[in-house]
Design an enzyme around this catalytic site. Sequence first.
Site, PDB file in Angstrom:
ATOM      1  N   TYR A  99      -1.260   4.868  12.604  1.00 13.86           N
ATOM      2  CA  TYR A  99      -2.621   5.355  12.331  1.00 13.86           C
ATOM      3  C   TYR A  99      -3.579   4.808  13.397  1.00 13.86           C
ATOM      4  CZ  TYR A  99      -0.466   7.238   8.210  1.00 13.86           C
ATOM      5  OH  TYR A  99       0.361   7.972   7.389  1.00 13.86           O
ATOM      6  N   GLN A 109      -6.782  -0.938   1.079  1.00 17.77           N
ATOM      7  CA  GLN A 109      -6.322  -0.719   2.452  1.00 17.77           C
ATOM      8  C   GLN A 109      -7.211   0.303   3.149  1.00 17.77           C
ATOM      9  OE1 GLN A 109      -2.712   1.475   3.777  1.00 17.77           O
ATOM     10  NE2 GLN A 109      -2.151  -0.418   4.829  1.00 17.77           N
ATOM     11  N   ASN A 167       1.997   1.598  11.332  1.00 16.49           N
ATOM     12  CA  ASN A 167       2.494   2.943  10.995  1.00 16.49           C
ATOM     13  C   ASN A 167       1.841   4.106  11.746  1.00 16.49           C
ATOM     14  OD1 ASN A 167       3.884   1.362   9.239  1.00 16.49           O
ATOM     15  ND2 ASN A 167       3.063   2.230   7.361  1.00 16.49           N
ATOM     16  N   THR A 193       0.377   5.543  -0.286  1.00 16.29           N
ATOM     17  CA  THR A 193      -0.341   6.801  -0.436  1.00 16.29           C
ATOM     18  C   THR A 193       0.289   7.601  -1.569  1.00 16.29           C
ATOM     19  OG1 THR A 193      -0.997   6.862   1.861  1.00 16.29           O
ATOM     20  CG2 THR A 193      -0.775   8.997   0.779  1.00 16.29           C
ATOM     21  N   GLY A 235       7.267  -1.928  -2.026  1.00 20.24           N
ATOM     22  CA  GLY A 235       6.767  -0.568  -2.047  1.00 20.24           C
ATOM     23  C   GLY A 235       7.421   0.228  -3.160  1.00 20.24           C
ATOM     24  N   HIS A 292      -5.518  -1.250   8.171  1.00 26.16           N
ATOM     25  CA  HIS A 292      -4.194  -0.676   8.450  1.00 26.16           C
ATOM     26  C   HIS A 292      -3.993  -0.599   9.970  1.00 26.16           C
ATOM     27  CE1 HIS A 292      -0.521   1.316   8.002  1.00 26.16           C
ATOM     28  NE2 HIS A 292      -0.850   2.321   7.223  1.00 26.16           N
ATOM     29  N   ASN A 338       4.859   8.273  12.858  1.00 22.86           N
ATOM     30  CA  ASN A 338       3.735   9.054  13.389  1.00 22.86           C
ATOM     31  C   ASN A 338       3.727   9.111  14.918  1.00 22.86           C
ATOM     32  OD1 ASN A 338       2.547  10.025  11.001  1.00 22.86           O
ATOM     33  ND2 ASN A 338       1.568   8.043  10.635  1.00 22.86           N
ATOM     34  N   PRO A 371       0.829  -1.203   0.000  1.00 21.56           N
ATOM     35  CA  PRO A 371       0.000   0.000   0.000  1.00 21.56           C
ATOM     36  C   PRO A 371       0.868   1.259   0.000  1.00 21.56           C
ATOM     37  CG  PRO A 371       0.000  -1.063   2.163  1.00 21.56           C
ATOM     38  CD  PRO A 371       0.692  -1.991   1.230  1.00 21.56           C
TER      39      PRO A 371
HETATM   40  C1  FMN Z   1       5.143   6.875  -1.188  1.00 21.90           C
HETATM   41  C2  FMN Z   1       4.827   5.895  -0.110  1.00 21.90           C
HETATM   42  C3  FMN Z   1       3.573   5.883   0.481  1.00 21.90           C
HETATM   43  C4  FMN Z   1       3.236   4.935   1.453  1.00 21.90           C
HETATM   44  N1  FMN Z   1       1.947   4.880   1.940  1.00 21.90           N
HETATM   45  C5  FMN Z   1       1.563   3.835   2.721  1.00 21.90           C
HETATM   46  C6  FMN Z   1       0.184   3.618   3.014  1.00 21.90           C
HETATM   47  O1  FMN Z   1      -0.722   4.335   2.555  1.00 21.90           O
HETATM   48  N2  FMN Z   1      -0.116   2.572   3.813  1.00 21.90           N
HETATM   49  C7  FMN Z   1       0.848   1.728   4.328  1.00 21.90           C
HETATM   50  O2  FMN Z   1       0.521   0.780   5.042  1.00 21.90           O
HETATM   51  N3  FMN Z   1       2.154   1.915   4.038  1.00 21.90           N
HETATM   52  C8  FMN Z   1       2.529   2.912   3.229  1.00 21.90           C
HETATM   53  N4  FMN Z   1       3.840   3.047   2.852  1.00 21.90           N
HETATM   54  C9  FMN Z   1       4.843   2.042   3.313  1.00 21.90           C
HETATM   55  C10 FMN Z   1       4.989   0.921   2.270  1.00 21.90           C
HETATM   56  O3  FMN Z   1       3.820   0.133   2.186  1.00 21.90           O
HETATM   57  C11 FMN Z   1       6.176  -0.004   2.633  1.00 21.90           C
HETATM   58  O4  FMN Z   1       5.929  -0.588   3.883  1.00 21.90           O
HETATM   59  C12 FMN Z   1       7.517   0.724   2.680  1.00 21.90           C
HETATM   60  O5  FMN Z   1       7.687   1.575   1.565  1.00 21.90           O
HETATM   61  C13 FMN Z   1       8.691  -0.275   2.737  1.00 21.90           C
HETATM   62  O6  FMN Z   1       8.733  -1.077   1.560  1.00 21.90           O
HETATM   63  P1  FMN Z   1       9.797  -0.740   0.379  1.00 21.90           P
HETATM   64  O7  FMN Z   1      11.173  -0.731   1.012  1.00 21.90           O
HETATM   65  O8  FMN Z   1       9.644  -1.880  -0.578  1.00 21.90           O
HETATM   66  O9  FMN Z   1       9.442   0.579  -0.215  1.00 21.90           O
HETATM   67  C14 FMN Z   1       4.215   4.006   1.899  1.00 21.90           C
HETATM   68  C15 FMN Z   1       5.497   4.042   1.341  1.00 21.90           C
HETATM   69  C16 FMN Z   1       5.805   4.954   0.332  1.00 21.90           C
HETATM   70  C17 FMN Z   1       7.161   4.920  -0.290  1.00 21.90           C
END
Ligand code: FMN
Length: 352
Positions: A177, A98, A175, A25, A310, A172, A232, A23
């Site tokens: 929330y 999500q 993180n 944002t 991500g 969720h 957060n 997920p």
């Molecule tokens: C731009 C961006 C937005 C994110 N938004 C969310 C979100 O809406 N919900 C969530 O659970 N995690 C969110 N994350 C965390 C990612 O789901 C993920 O846990 C994190 O980027 C680590 O994985 P990666 O190393 O493969 O990027 C976000 C990460 C990024 C980079």
Amino acid sequence: MKTLFEKVNVGGNELSNRMVMAPMTRNRADENGDPNDLMAEYYKQRSSFGLLITEGTAPAHVGKAYPGIPGIYTESQIAGWKKVTQAVHESGGRIFLQLMHSGRISHTKITGLDPISASAVKPAGELFTGTGMDPFETPKEMSLQDIADTKAAFVTAAKNAIAAGFDGVELHGANGYLLHQFIASNSNVRTDEYGGSVENRCKFVIEVLVAVVEAIGADKTAIRISPNGTFNDVAETAIEETYTYLLKAINGMGLAFLHVSNQFGFESIPFARKLYSGCIVANSGYADKTKVETAKQIIASEQADLFSFGRLALANPDLPKRLSQGIELNSGDSKTFYSRGPVGYTDYPVAP
Ligand SMILES: Cc1cc2nc3c(=O)[nH]c(=O)nc-3n(C[C@H](O)[C@H](O)[C@H](O)COP(=O)(O)O)c2cc1C
């Protein structure tokens, strides 16, 4: 030996591989929280992942974290999401929504409403409210009626997600929330049955999960957790005890999956594997950017059943093809992670 590239069954869905888009944002929804054609294009481009999990989506207006994030609490939001699910399904993909209730990670300038949380504890820091940064506000401590109403909002939102064509929802619980704000002992200082002991701090999360399972079925319900996460401004105590209790409570519910976002200082993936016998999706956590070798190794050693990507998924719409064929990867541009429009969103190239 298991690999990222083989089929797997999740919640009754036959997924084409074990790669999940995590997920993320992206702030591209219309002002009223409606998903749009641009978002449909973005998710469609990534439909070769075994499973997509959408960006955090507000189940209620008061739980909207940032300008530009989508909701799933109005008819027009449901209609907008239908475009997304249809585009993904037509391309052979599967997609969960999500559900992210932001709790105190919101602002009156964003929603016109006072943010709510487990307790009236203001998080440190600031957030983007539309034109600039503003300090967080002290949230209103949720009354028992607010707790009941929020549970009901999660249930309605989950039903709306199914009506919009999603294959399921992920709550969720990570993180920092709302659900995490109830679990963490620095954001939950309640003295009633929703605060204090480990059991009480996990009560709201479990109740929401049970209610959503009752409404849409366990095979369409999942949850994301981030034990020891500090994003957060949450700080957890008794982490092992807390998550042992939580995982024992949800083990056996028959959920589609448990999504574990690993955080430094606590090895969540092997910990979850020991306590949870259902399907596990592993994630590296934000501070430890995913390394492809680690993802492969986690699947090969069967510490998890799927792995979620991500930033690599953001920058590589065709990541499953690139990894399976050893094709070089695009790198993402963090300046456009939360900007508007197609640049840095739908214009990452696919491999020839
Ligand atoms: C731009 C961006 C937005 C994110 N938004 C969310 C979100 O809406 N919900 C969530 O659970 N995690 C969110 N994350 C965390 C990612 O789901 C993920 O846990 C994190 O980027 C680590 O994985 P990666 O190393 O493969 O990027 C976000 C990460 C990024 C980079």
